[in-house]
Structure formats: structure tokens, C-alpha cells
Design a protein around this motif. Structure first.
Motif, PDB file in Angstrom:
ATOM      1  N   PHE A  40      37.725  33.559  28.995  1.00 30.80           N
ATOM      2  CA  PHE A  40      36.999  32.676  29.887  1.00 30.80           C
ATOM      3  C   PHE A  40      35.669  32.291  29.250  1.00 30.80           C
ATOM      4  O   PHE A  40      35.099  33.044  28.463  1.00 30.80           O
ATOM      5  CB  PHE A  40      36.744  33.367  31.229  1.00 30.80           C
ATOM      6  N   LYS A  41      35.161  31.149  29.627  1.00 33.24           N
ATOM      7  CA  LYS A  41      33.847  30.717  29.156  1.00 33.24           C
ATOM      8  C   LYS A  41      32.786  31.668  29.699  1.00 33.24           C
ATOM      9  O   LYS A  41      32.959  32.274  30.764  1.00 33.24           O
ATOM     10  CB  LYS A  41      33.556  29.298  29.638  1.00 33.24           C
ATOM     11  N   ALA A  42      31.686  31.779  28.975  1.00 34.73           N
ATOM     12  CA  ALA A  42      30.607  32.691  29.373  1.00 34.73           C
ATOM     13  C   ALA A  42      30.046  32.366  30.749  1.00 34.73           C
ATOM     14  O   ALA A  42      29.610  33.250  31.475  1.00 34.73           O
ATOM     15  CB  ALA A  42      29.493  32.663  28.327  1.00 34.73           C
ATOM     16  N   ASP A  43      30.091  31.094  31.150  1.00 39.69           N
ATOM     17  CA  ASP A  43      29.535  30.714  32.448  1.00 39.69           C
ATOM     18  C   ASP A  43      30.595  30.637  33.554  1.00 39.69           C
ATOM     19  O   ASP A  43      30.341  30.109  34.626  1.00 39.69           O
ATOM     20  CB  ASP A  43      28.783  29.388  32.343  1.00 39.69           C
ATOM     21  N   SER A  44      31.761  31.214  33.309  1.00 40.79           N
ATOM     22  CA  SER A  44      32.826  31.209  34.314  1.00 40.79           C
ATOM     23  C   SER A  44      32.391  31.964  35.561  1.00 40.79           C
ATOM     24  O   SER A  44      31.713  32.981  35.476  1.00 40.79           O
ATOM     25  CB  SER A  44      34.084  31.878  33.742  1.00 40.79           C
ATOM     26  N   ASP A  45      32.800  31.476  36.725  1.00 37.65           N
ATOM     27  CA  ASP A  45      32.548  32.212  37.962  1.00 37.65           C
ATOM     28  C   ASP A  45      33.831  32.872  38.469  1.00 37.65           C
ATOM     29  O   ASP A  45      33.902  33.294  39.605  1.00 37.65           O
ATOM     30  CB  ASP A  45      31.947  31.296  39.029  1.00 37.65           C
ATOM     31  N   TYR A  46      34.815  32.983  37.584  1.00 35.32           N
ATOM     32  CA  TYR A  46      36.097  33.568  37.982  1.00 35.32           C
ATOM     33  C   TYR A  46      35.985  35.063  38.258  1.00 35.32           C
ATOM     34  O   TYR A  46      36.719  35.610  39.051  1.00 35.32           O
ATOM     35  CB  TYR A  46      37.148  33.297  36.905  1.00 35.32           C
ATOM     36  N   PHE A  47      35.053  35.732  37.587  1.00 32.88           N
ATOM     37  CA  PHE A  47      34.764  37.123  37.887  1.00 32.88           C
ATOM     38  C   PHE A  47      33.289  37.382  37.590  1.00 32.88           C
ATOM     39  O   PHE A  47      32.589  36.504  37.080  1.00 32.88           O
ATOM     40  CB  PHE A  47      35.682  38.107  37.160  1.00 32.88           C
ATOM     41  N   ALA A  48      32.827  38.548  37.901  1.00 33.92           N
ATOM     42  CA  ALA A  48      31.390  38.861  37.823  1.00 33.92           C
ATOM     43  C   ALA A  48      30.818  38.601  36.433  1.00 33.92           C
ATOM     44  O   ALA A  48      31.436  38.930  35.423  1.00 33.92           O
ATOM     45  CB  ALA A  48      31.167  40.315  38.211  1.00 33.92           C
ATOM     46  N   ALA A  49      29.628  38.029  36.395  1.00 32.89           N
ATOM     47  CA  ALA A  49      28.980  37.656  35.135  1.00 32.89           C
ATOM     48  C   ALA A  49      28.676  38.863  34.253  1.00 32.89           C
ATOM     49  O   ALA A  49      28.592  38.733  33.038  1.00 32.89           O
ATOM     50  CB  ALA A  49      27.695  36.885  35.427  1.00 32.89           C
ATOM     51  N   ASP A  50      28.528  40.044  34.849  1.00 39.68           N
ATOM     52  CA  ASP A  50      28.198  41.215  34.044  1.00 39.68           C
ATOM     53  C   ASP A  50      29.430  41.911  33.469  1.00 39.68           C
ATOM     54  O   ASP A  50      29.320  42.958  32.851  1.00 39.68           O
ATOM     55  CB  ASP A  50      27.368  42.207  34.857  1.00 39.68           C
ATOM     56  N   LYS A  51      30.599  41.326  33.646  1.00 44.80           N
ATOM     57  CA  LYS A  51      31.836  41.892  33.105  1.00 44.80           C
ATOM     58  C   LYS A  51      32.345  41.003  31.980  1.00 44.80           C
ATOM     59  O   LYS A  51      32.277  39.780  32.060  1.00 44.80           O
ATOM     60  CB  LYS A  51      32.908  42.020  34.198  1.00 44.80           C
ATOM     61  N   GLN A  52      32.850  41.611  30.953  1.00 42.21           N
ATOM     62  CA  GLN A  52      33.327  40.879  29.789  1.00 42.21           C
ATOM     63  C   GLN A  52      34.781  40.439  29.928  1.00 42.21           C
ATOM     64  O   GLN A  52      35.202  39.483  29.305  1.00 42.21           O
ATOM     65  CB  GLN A  52      33.194  41.745  28.530  1.00 42.21           C
ATOM     66  N   ALA A  53      35.558  41.176  30.682  1.00 44.14           N
ATOM     67  CA  ALA A  53      36.989  40.894  30.769  1.00 44.14           C
ATOM     68  C   ALA A  53      37.528  41.401  32.094  1.00 44.14           C
ATOM     69  O   ALA A  53      36.863  42.149  32.811  1.00 44.14           O
ATOM     70  CB  ALA A  53      37.731  41.571  29.620  1.00 44.14           C
ATOM     71  N   MET A  54      38.751  40.998  32.395  1.00 37.98           N
ATOM     72  CA  MET A  54      39.423  41.444  33.598  1.00 37.98           C
ATOM     73  C   MET A  54      40.846  41.842  33.218  1.00 37.98           C
ATOM     74  O   MET A  54      41.497  41.150  32.436  1.00 37.98           O
ATOM     75  CB  MET A  54      39.462  40.321  34.632  1.00 37.98           C
ATOM     76  N   ILE A  55      41.315  42.939  33.755  1.00 34.08           N
ATOM     77  CA  ILE A  55      42.697  43.359  33.547  1.00 34.08           C
ATOM     78  C   ILE A  55      43.571  42.564  34.498  1.00 34.08           C
ATOM     79  O   ILE A  55      43.242  42.390  35.668  1.00 34.08           O
ATOM     80  CB  ILE A  55      42.848  44.869  33.826  1.00 34.08           C
ATOM     81  N   ASN A  56      44.694  42.077  34.012  1.00 30.95           N
ATOM     82  CA  ASN A  56      45.666  41.374  34.844  1.00 30.95           C
ATOM     83  C   ASN A  56      46.971  42.146  34.741  1.00 30.95           C
ATOM     84  O   ASN A  56      47.533  42.270  33.662  1.00 30.95           O
ATOM     85  CB  ASN A  56      45.839  39.935  34.352  1.00 30.95           C
ATOM     86  N   LEU A  57      47.421  42.696  35.862  1.00 31.30           N
ATOM     87  CA  LEU A  57      48.656  43.470  35.887  1.00 31.30           C
ATOM     88  C   LEU A  57      49.746  42.698  36.602  1.00 31.30           C
ATOM     89  O   LEU A  57      49.544  42.215  37.719  1.00 31.30           O
ATOM     90  CB  LEU A  57      48.428  44.807  36.588  1.00 31.30           C
ATOM     91  N   ARG A  58      50.900  42.592  35.969  1.00 29.71           N
ATOM     92  CA  ARG A  58      52.076  41.963  36.576  1.00 29.71           C
ATOM     93  C   ARG A  58      52.722  43.001  37.493  1.00 29.71           C
ATOM     94  O   ARG A  58      52.982  44.125  37.077  1.00 29.71           O
ATOM     95  CB  ARG A  58      53.030  41.531  35.457  1.00 29.71           C
ATOM     96  N   VAL A  59      52.955  42.621  38.755  1.00 29.40           N
ATOM     97  CA  VAL A  59      53.510  43.548  39.740  1.00 29.40           C
ATOM     98  C   VAL A  59      54.686  42.911  40.469  1.00 29.40           C
ATOM     99  O   VAL A  59      54.861  41.698  40.462  1.00 29.40           O
ATOM    100  CB  VAL A  59      52.445  43.993  40.771  1.00 29.40           C
ATOM    101  N   SER A  60      55.469  43.742  41.102  1.00 27.32           N
ATOM    102  CA  SER A  60      56.483  43.258  42.040  1.00 27.32           C
ATOM    103  C   SER A  60      56.120  43.844  43.400  1.00 27.32           C
ATOM    104  O   SER A  60      55.368  44.811  43.492  1.00 27.32           O
ATOM    105  CB  SER A  60      57.880  43.686  41.603  1.00 27.32           C
ATOM    106  N   GLU A  61      56.605  43.243  44.457  1.00 25.78           N
ATOM    107  CA  GLU A  61      56.327  43.698  45.818  1.00 25.78           C
ATOM    108  C   GLU A  61      54.811  43.801  46.071  1.00 25.78           C
ATOM    109  O   GLU A  61      54.290  44.829  46.478  1.00 25.78           O
ATOM    110  CB  GLU A  61      57.024  45.018  46.093  1.00 25.78           C
ATOM    111  N   LEU A  62      54.133  42.690  45.831  1.00 29.73           N
ATOM    112  CA  LEU A  62      52.676  42.636  45.963  1.00 29.73           C
ATOM    113  C   LEU A  62      52.200  43.065  47.349  1.00 29.73           C
ATOM    114  O   LEU A  62      51.249  43.837  47.464  1.00 29.73           O
ATOM    115  CB  LEU A  62      52.171  41.223  45.638  1.00 29.73           C
ATOM    116  N   ASP A  63      52.858  42.602  48.395  1.00 30.74           N
ATOM    117  CA  ASP A  63      52.410  42.940  49.750  1.00 30.74           C
ATOM    118  C   ASP A  63      52.427  44.443  49.996  1.00 30.74           C
ATOM    119  O   ASP A  63      51.499  44.997  50.587  1.00 30.74           O
ATOM    120  CB  ASP A  63      53.258  42.221  50.796  1.00 30.74           C
TER     121      ASP A  63
END
Length: 111
Positions: A40-63
Motif C-alpha cells: 500500500f502507499k505510505a499515505d493509505s488509510d486502509y489500515f493504521a498509519a503506524d503499521k507497516q503491513a497487514m496480515i490477510n488470512l484466507r478463511v472458510s465459514e467467515l460468519d
């Protein structure tokens, strides 16, 4: 932290889905499927500005997973705009005890 991830999300050493039994305390093997690497770009608001990365886990049965996390007292974040493309799937977000964002992704074909 390892225990938190293992208990609440079923990931980490010893949480294998491999049929060969090769998972151990240090590694785990997952079922095949798409992986995403999306810087993500440094100015992204997709996650907190003080975090460098986000883990994305593929799941089934999300609910069911979200219900389990809520019962454990873990805040779950959902937004309708994250699910705007049903052909991709559904998303939710949680944070680990250190505040790292974790995106949970149930691909459209996971159900």
C-alpha cells in the motif's frame, strides 16, 4: 502471540492442514489457494498509519469464525464496502494483542 494466533485463528506452528503430517511446532502447511501480496502507499488509510503491513488470512465459514472471535471478546470490524465485489468474497478485520491488523478473507468459492 503464537498462542493467540493458534487459539483464535488456527494459524502457526502445529496447525497444519497437510495430510503428510509435516506440520510441527515451527511450521504449518496450508491448503492450496490464492495468495495476495499488495503493498500500500505510505499515505493509505486502509489500515493504521503506524503499521507497516497487514496480515490477510484466507478463511472458510467467515460468519462462524467471527462469532467465535466475538465470544472471545475480540473486536470484529466489518464494512459493506469491503464486500462490494461478491465475486471476490467477503472481508472482516480484527487486531492481534499488539494492535496488528488482520484481514480475514472468505473467497467467493470458499463456502
Amino acid at each position: 502471540m503464537k498462542a493467540w494466533y493458534r487459539e483464535h485463528l488456527g494459524v502457526g506452528g502445529g496447525c497444519g492442514t497437510d495430510d503428510k503430517g509435516e506440520s510441527n511446532e515451527w511450521v504449518w502447511f496450508t491448503k492450496g489457494g490464492p495468495m495476495v501480496f499488495e503493498p500500500f502507499k505510505a499515505d493509505s488509510d486502509y489500515f493504521a498509519a503506524d503499521k507497516q503491513a497487514m496480515i490477510n488470512l484466507r478463511v472458510s465459514e467467515l460468519d462462524a469464525l467471527l462469532d467465535k472471535l466475538r465470544k472471545a471478546g475480540i473486536e470484529v470490524i466489518t464494512k459493506s464496502e469491503w464486500d462490494a465485489m461478491p465475486e471476490i468474497g467477503r472481508f472482516a478485520r480484527v487486531h492481534d494483542p499488539e494492535g496488528n491488523p488482520i484481514e480475514l478473507w472468505e473467497p467467493a468459492n470458499a463456502s
